[in-house]
Scaffold this motif. Structure first.
Motif, PDB file in Angstrom:
ATOM      1  N   ALA A 133       0.818  -1.219   0.000  1.00  0.00           N
ATOM      2  CA  ALA A 133       0.000   0.000   0.000  1.00  0.00           C
ATOM      3  C   ALA A 133       0.847   1.263   0.000  1.00  0.00           C
ATOM      4  O   ALA A 133       0.348   2.355  -0.280  1.00  0.00           O
ATOM      5  N   GLY A 134       2.131   1.141   0.276  1.00  0.00           N
ATOM      6  CA  GLY A 134       2.997   2.306   0.310  1.00  0.00           C
ATOM      7  C   GLY A 134       3.123   3.013  -1.025  1.00  0.00           C
ATOM      8  O   GLY A 134       3.358   4.230  -1.070  1.00  0.00           O
ATOM      9  N   SER A 135       2.955   2.275  -2.130  1.00  0.00           N
ATOM     10  CA  SER A 135       3.057   2.926  -3.442  1.00  0.00           C
ATOM     11  C   SER A 135       1.903   3.894  -3.651  1.00  0.00           C
ATOM     12  O   SER A 135       2.096   5.019  -4.141  1.00  0.00           O
ATOM     13  N   GLY A 136       0.699   3.515  -3.262  1.00  0.00           N
ATOM     14  CA  GLY A 136      -0.436   4.428  -3.355  1.00  0.00           C
ATOM     15  C   GLY A 136      -0.362   5.544  -2.351  1.00  0.00           C
ATOM     16  O   GLY A 136      -0.866   6.655  -2.579  1.00  0.00           O
ATOM     17  N   MET A 137       0.278   5.265  -1.225  1.00  0.00           N
ATOM     18  CA  MET A 137       0.429   6.282  -0.175  1.00  0.00           C
ATOM     19  C   MET A 137       1.135   7.531  -0.700  1.00  0.00           C
ATOM     20  O   MET A 137       0.786   8.653  -0.317  1.00  0.00           O
ATOM     21  N   ILE A 138       2.111   7.358  -1.571  1.00  0.00           N
ATOM     22  CA  ILE A 138       2.865   8.504  -2.103  1.00  0.00           C
ATOM     23  C   ILE A 138       1.933   9.447  -2.865  1.00  0.00           C
ATOM     24  O   ILE A 138       2.011  10.685  -2.736  1.00  0.00           O
ATOM     25  N   ILE A 139       1.014   8.854  -3.663  1.00  0.00           N
ATOM     26  CA  ILE A 139       0.081   9.688  -4.435  1.00  0.00           C
ATOM     27  C   ILE A 139      -0.869  10.419  -3.502  1.00  0.00           C
ATOM     28  O   ILE A 139      -1.153  11.615  -3.680  1.00  0.00           O
ATOM     29  N   TRP A 140      -1.350   9.717  -2.477  1.00  0.00           N
ATOM     30  CA  TRP A 140      -2.250  10.364  -1.520  1.00  0.00           C
ATOM     31  C   TRP A 140      -1.537  11.501  -0.785  1.00  0.00           C
ATOM     32  O   TRP A 140      -2.127  12.565  -0.550  1.00  0.00           O
ATOM     33  N   LEU A 141      -0.294  11.286  -0.426  1.00  0.00           N
ATOM     34  CA  LEU A 141       0.456  12.336   0.264  1.00  0.00           C
ATOM     35  C   LEU A 141       0.589  13.586  -0.603  1.00  0.00           C
ATOM     36  O   LEU A 141       0.459  14.712  -0.109  1.00  0.00           O
ATOM     37  N   ALA A 142       0.831  13.361  -1.898  1.00  0.00           N
ATOM     38  CA  ALA A 142       0.921  14.510  -2.801  1.00  0.00           C
ATOM     39  C   ALA A 142      -0.399  15.271  -2.835  1.00  0.00           C
ATOM     40  O   ALA A 142      -0.427  16.511  -2.836  1.00  0.00           O
ATOM     41  N   GLY A 143      -1.498  14.547  -2.827  1.00  0.00           N
ATOM     42  CA  GLY A 143      -2.802  15.187  -2.826  1.00  0.00           C
ATOM     43  C   GLY A 143      -3.085  15.933  -1.544  1.00  0.00           C
ATOM     44  O   GLY A 143      -3.619  17.057  -1.549  1.00  0.00           O
ATOM     45  N   LEU A 144      -2.727  15.311  -0.413  1.00  0.00           N
ATOM     46  CA  LEU A 144      -2.962  15.956   0.879  1.00  0.00           C
ATOM     47  C   LEU A 144      -2.145  17.237   1.019  1.00  0.00           C
ATOM     48  O   LEU A 144      -2.610  18.220   1.598  1.00  0.00           O
ATOM     49  N   LYS A 145      -0.928  17.210   0.491  1.00  0.00           N
ATOM     50  CA  LYS A 145      -0.094  18.414   0.560  1.00  0.00           C
ATOM     51  C   LYS A 145      -0.656  19.553  -0.290  1.00  0.00           C
ATOM     52  O   LYS A 145      -0.354  20.726  -0.052  1.00  0.00           O
ATOM     53  N   GLY A 146      -1.472  19.192  -1.284  1.00  0.00           N
ATOM     54  CA  GLY A 146      -2.021  20.209  -2.165  1.00  0.00           C
ATOM     55  C   GLY A 146      -3.306  20.847  -1.671  1.00  0.00           C
ATOM     56  O   GLY A 146      -3.836  21.762  -2.314  1.00  0.00           O
ATOM     57  N   ILE A 147      -3.853  20.366  -0.562  1.00  0.00           N
ATOM     58  CA  ILE A 147      -5.087  20.950  -0.024  1.00  0.00           C
ATOM     59  C   ILE A 147      -4.728  22.209   0.767  1.00  0.00           C
ATOM     60  O   ILE A 147      -3.935  22.152   1.707  1.00  0.00           O
ATOM     61  N   PRO A 148      -5.309  23.354   0.413  1.00  0.00           N
ATOM     62  CA  PRO A 148      -4.975  24.607   1.117  1.00  0.00           C
ATOM     63  C   PRO A 148      -5.302  24.522   2.612  1.00  0.00           C
ATOM     64  O   PRO A 148      -6.385  24.058   2.998  1.00  0.00           O
ATOM     65  N   ALA A 149      -4.396  24.982   3.444  1.00  0.00           N
ATOM     66  CA  ALA A 149      -4.593  24.914   4.902  1.00  0.00           C
ATOM     67  C   ALA A 149      -5.729  25.815   5.365  1.00  0.00           C
ATOM     68  O   ALA A 149      -6.393  25.523   6.370  1.00  0.00           O
ATOM     69  N   HIS A 150      -6.008  26.916   4.621  1.00  0.00           N
ATOM     70  CA  HIS A 150      -7.036  27.838   5.093  1.00  0.00           C
ATOM     71  C   HIS A 150      -8.426  27.219   5.064  1.00  0.00           C
ATOM     72  O   HIS A 150      -9.333  27.678   5.765  1.00  0.00           O
ATOM     73  N   LEU A 151      -8.621  26.178   4.250  1.00  0.00           N
ATOM     74  CA  LEU A 151      -9.920  25.496   4.241  1.00  0.00           C
ATOM     75  C   LEU A 151     -10.187  24.824   5.584  1.00  0.00           C
ATOM     76  O   LEU A 151     -11.299  24.881   6.119  1.00  0.00           O
ATOM     77  N   GLN A 187     -15.880  15.651  10.136  1.00  0.00           N
ATOM     78  CA  GLN A 187     -16.548  16.524   9.173  1.00  0.00           C
ATOM     79  C   GLN A 187     -15.529  17.191   8.236  1.00  0.00           C
ATOM     80  O   GLN A 187     -15.791  17.344   7.031  1.00  0.00           O
ATOM     81  N   GLN A 188     -14.382  17.562   8.755  1.00  0.00           N
ATOM     82  CA  GLN A 188     -13.341  18.122   7.891  1.00  0.00           C
ATOM     83  C   GLN A 188     -12.887  17.089   6.865  1.00  0.00           C
ATOM     84  O   GLN A 188     -12.651  17.421   5.696  1.00  0.00           O
ATOM     85  N   PHE A 189     -12.773  15.845   7.310  1.00  0.00           N
ATOM     86  CA  PHE A 189     -12.334  14.784   6.388  1.00  0.00           C
ATOM     87  C   PHE A 189     -13.377  14.548   5.291  1.00  0.00           C
ATOM     88  O   PHE A 189     -13.037  14.427   4.106  1.00  0.00           O
ATOM     89  N   VAL A 190     -14.654  14.518   5.688  1.00  0.00           N
ATOM     90  CA  VAL A 190     -15.715  14.212   4.722  1.00  0.00           C
ATOM     91  C   VAL A 190     -15.982  15.380   3.777  1.00  0.00           C
ATOM     92  O   VAL A 190     -16.155  15.173   2.558  1.00  0.00           O
ATOM     93  N   TYR A 191     -15.991  16.583   4.276  1.00  0.00           N
ATOM     94  CA  TYR A 191     -16.412  17.725   3.464  1.00  0.00           C
ATOM     95  C   TYR A 191     -15.259  18.542   2.858  1.00  0.00           C
ATOM     96  O   TYR A 191     -15.504  19.394   1.999  1.00  0.00           O
ATOM     97  N   ILE A 192     -14.035  18.276   3.299  1.00  0.00           N
ATOM     98  CA  ILE A 192     -12.900  18.999   2.722  1.00  0.00           C
ATOM     99  C   ILE A 192     -11.899  18.022   2.088  1.00  0.00           C
ATOM    100  O   ILE A 192     -11.599  18.109   0.885  1.00  0.00           O
ATOM    101  N   THR A 193     -11.413  17.077   2.912  1.00  0.00           N
ATOM    102  CA  THR A 193     -10.347  16.192   2.429  1.00  0.00           C
ATOM    103  C   THR A 193     -10.808  15.339   1.242  1.00  0.00           C
ATOM    104  O   THR A 193     -10.147  15.317   0.193  1.00  0.00           O
ATOM    105  N   LEU A 194     -11.914  14.625   1.410  1.00  0.00           N
ATOM    106  CA  LEU A 194     -12.360  13.739   0.339  1.00  0.00           C
ATOM    107  C   LEU A 194     -12.708  14.491  -0.950  1.00  0.00           C
ATOM    108  O   LEU A 194     -12.276  14.070  -2.042  1.00  0.00           O
TER     109      LEU A 194
END
Length: 799
Positions: A673-691, A704-711
């Motif tokens: 699962a570590g190979s997919g983890m790298i792609i997810w990490l790139a996505g998580l880093k791209g989410i603006p912190a101000h949201l 709620q932050q995970f469901v309405y912002i992260t996903l």
């Protein structure tokens, strides 16, 4: 761009490629012809004195020995067959005798009748092939439709090995108190059950006898009962004859009495070879195995108190006067079709099969063993005179071999004339595979009766046999027409692009020059695509409408391959279902890799180390990872079941259980699962912190932050992983190929593995191509559906 610069660069590249082209550093001197020989890798060292002697006596030849880099050169012969089809086969090859007829029927081997007849007219030859001293079954095995396609060069047969100490301890003795081996099926069945012991949890500790452990298979039991697998004319498969059904019923009955095939195979999965062989360790009381097991005993436990006897036969047949039989196997020397130096190859066959050459062979083996302080136990040959010499020279007169080893070797020699061999047929590999499938289906009770399992296997073999004897009669494919059409298509496409670009750019010479410069820079990729991708794609499309076996001209057959795949292939839907089942692992893998990414997206000291640690399994080679997980899934001593046992839970048989084999591979997939983890990490880093900051101000919880912002912000990454994961799932192959070989009972025969078998084991290139395009259609449709649905749930930043 200056045209002369382009020409100069092209010439420079051509010179560089020519200079880099690999060439042999050592070339034969003038007047010396190289003979290329392929042989099993474990024979190279022992054959060296024979080959050196041949070169000394024939200074006009130099022998180059090698092997095809194949897992199994016989069951998986595509490299050899492709060398024949490509016009570059070896001059001589050592090939398993049982497979000779199948590929000789497809013109892969030269008939040796001409050479044998010529030698018969020259009795003064220094070395000659003496077919009169070769055991009759071995010569029959290499003869197909009156033509001899190989000269036998080795033999192996099967006997019953039994541990005398165990038999004596359990009371299976004669009037003098000596161990009494079983002589009939009925006695063997009784011994198998009574000699099996279990621990307090019901797990097998010592196995009395398993019908298919060692080397016996249904073939041997059916022969013992008088069965034949092909009709006398070779056109009808009789795998489901009454004698074979009775034999399979007998094997099933023993497995059932031992607790079922699953439990027996779970115990067998703990077995290893050499010094850890279960027979040597006393974990197995009896087994039917080949004479190759005698060197194992001599090397690792020469003082073992064992005996050898003929494999038991049905009591009724013994009472009727039938004698025990054995199963013969071995290799032969053959000359492939298209070999460049056939006369030299035949001269080498004369030498390699001579008595003098084999004396050198056995002497070299004895010397190699002596240099390593190992007891030498020779193997059988297929020449009666040679076997007697070897017995007298290296066995009977040896002071290092026990009486039991000497008697077992003598028995193996004596049983050679009473041996059976695999059917000589153009569908030999398929017949073998179907006989194995029928056995597995029966012992795992996939069908109510053994006859039904054999009926299914027989129908599959008969269909292929009918197709061989009534081949398609469509027109032969003219390859030059295909190549010309492809070249014309490319020229038209390129010409159209140039014309369109010229009109679009008008007189803007600068942009036109830049466009041509860009095209020149992209030309390596374009040429590579046209030659190595576009061409094979077009070839595959055409092959799906042809009957093609690589060795013979392709013939157009219309949609016959697609009809066969969809309506007559008994494993097509099974393999497709197995593959679809693995889609279950896709969402599980996505959740696991996303969970890892969320954990590793924290601002914690040493996070780079943890990310590396979790990513490492993704870069472990597939073969190494597969072998590791084979041990983890071991039902008896594996890590998982050891943990379960400590918790008081009885773990499943994992890879040995048809219901757990696919879930086992899904669990194994989570390790990467570590190979997919790298792609997810790139996505998580791209989410603006101000949201997240705004959400927290509004009182949103972590969930709620995970469901309405992260996903929602990760939806493009979810979509990408979903599409690529689905495509990857439909291409699953390596795990089954390495870990399970499609078993048990075809439960891990995935679509790509089934396609591989059709293409490279049976050389049914037309069927395999049709399967490939059916797979393409399935994946394409599913991808289009995902693209359509993505508009409703995938959110991009620009939207």
């Amino acid at each position: 761009m200056n045209i002369w610069k382009v020409i100069a660069v092209a010439i420079a590249c051509a010179i560089l490629l020519y200079w880099l082209y690999p060439s042999r550093s050592i070339k034969p001197p003038p007047g010396v012809t190289e003979l290329v020989m392929w042989a099993p890798g474990n024979t190279f060292l022992d054959m060296e004195p024979m080959l050196k002697r041949f070169e000394r006596e024939n200074p006009g030849y130099r022998v180059i020995i090698g092997q095809a880099a194949a897992r199994d050169m016989v069951a998986d012969p595509q490299r050899f067959l492709c060398s024949v089809a490509g016009g570059m086969p070896p001059d001589l090859i050592m090939f398993d005798r049982y497979a000779i007829s199948e590929w000789a029927a497809r013109n892969a081997f030269e008939s040796l009748n001409k050479y044998l007849d010529e030698d018969a007219a020259h009795p003064d030859l220094p070395y000659r092939v003496n077919t009169n001293t070769i055991i009759r079954p071995a010569m029959e095995e290499v003869t197909y439709e009156g033509n001899v396609y190989g000269i036998p060069c080795g033999a192996d047969d099967r006997i019953l090995y039994y541990n005398k100490d165990i038999l004596i301890r359990e009371g299976f003795v004669d009037g003098q108190g000596n161990a009494r081996p079983p002589r009939t099926w009925e006695e063997l069945e009784d011994y198998a059950v009574k000699l099996t012991t279990r621990d307090k949890n019901g797990n097998i500790v010592r196995l009395g006898f398993a019908p298919n452990y060692g080397n016996s298979w249904l073939y041997l039991y059916a022969w013992q009962n008088g069965a034949s697998f092909m009709s006398p004319d070779g056109r009808t498969c009789t795998l489901n004859c009454a004698e074979a059904v009775t034999a399979l019923d007998y094997m099933v009955r023993i497995y059932d009495k031992l607790g079922g095939a699953q439990q027996v195979y779970a115990f067998q999965s703990t077995f290893q070879g050499n010094e850890l062989d279960p027979f040597l360790l006393g974990r197995l009381a009896m087994k039917i195995d080949g004479d190759w097991f005698l060197p194992t005993i001599a090397t690792f436990k020469p003082d073992l108190n064992f005996g050898g006897s003929p494999a038991p036969i049905p009591a009724a047949r013994l009472a009727a006067g039938d004698t025990p039989i054995t199963w013969l196997g071995g290799w032969c020397y053959s000359i492939p079709t298209g070999a460049k130096n056939k006369e030299g190859a035949w001269k080498m066959i004369r030498w390699l099969t001579s008595f003098e050459a084999n004396k050198l062979f056995y002497a070299e083996q004895a010397e190699n063993n002596a240099s390593q302080a190992r007891v030498y136990m020779p193997r059988l040959g297929c020449d009666t005179v040679l076997n007697e010499y070897v017995y007298d020279m290296y066995v009977a007169s040896s002071g290092n071999l026990s009486t039991a080893l000497k008697r077992a070797f003598r028995l193996a020699i004596d049983m050679l004339p009473e041996s059976k061999y695999r059917p000589v047929t153009p569908v030999g590999q398929l017949l073998w595979n179907q006989h194995v499938s029928a056995f597995e289906d029966a012992v795992y009770h996939k069908y109510p009766t053994a006859k039904e399992a054999l009926d299914v296997a027989t129908r599959t073999v008969q269909k292929e046999l009918d197709r061989y004897y009534t081949p398609p009669t469509g027109p032969v494919v003219r390859w030059w027409m295909l190549i010309a059409a492809y070249a014309a298509l490319i020229a038209i496409a390129l010409g159209g692009i140039v014309v369109w670009q010229g009109r679009a750019m008008g007189d803007r010479g600068y942009f036109r020059r830049q466009w041509f410069a860009g095209l020149l820079c992209a030309s390596p990729w374009l040429i590579g695509f046209i030659v190595f991708t576009g061409g094979p794609i077009l070839f595959s499309v055409l092959m799906s409408f042809c009957h093609y076996d690589v060795l013979n001209p392709a013939r157009l057959t219309g949609t016959a391959n697609y009809r066969w795949v969809l309506t007559q292939d008994p494993l097509f839907w099974k393999s497709l279902w197995n593959t679809l089942y693995m889609v279950i692992g896709l969402p599980i893998g996505l959740i696991a890799s996303l969970s890892l990414a969320l954990l590793l997206n924290q601002n914690v000291k040493g996070m780079a180390f943890y990310r590396t640690l979790f990513y490492l399994p993704a870069i472990v080679p597939a073969v190494a990872a597969s072998i590791l997980w084979i041990w983890i899934f071991n039902p008896t001593h594996g890590l998982l079941n050891t943990v379960f046992s400590a918790l008081g839970v009885h773990g499943p048989a994992w890879l040995q259980d048809e219901f757990w084999s696919k879930p086992s591979l899904i669990i194994m997939g989570l390790w990467g699962a570590g190979s997919g983890m790298i792609i997810w990490l790139a996505g998580l880093k791209g989410i603006p912190a101000h949201l997240y900051e705004a959400a927290r101000v509004d009182g949103a919880s972590n969930w709620q932050q995970f469901v309405y912002i992260t996903l929602p912000m990760l939806s493009p990454y979810i979509f990408f992983n979903l599409v690529m994961g689905l495509i990857g799932t439909f291409q699953i192959f390596s795990q089954a190929y390495i870990m399970t070989q499609g078993g048990p009972v075809n439960s891990t025969l995935f679509y790509a593995y089934h396609l591989f078998n059709n293409a490279f084991r049976y050389l049914q290139m037309g069927q395999a191509s049709a399967m490939a395009w059916v797979l393409f259609a399935i994946v394409f449709v599913l991808t289009v559906i995902q693209l359509g649905l993505s508009r409703k749930w995938v959110h991009y930043e620009s939207e």
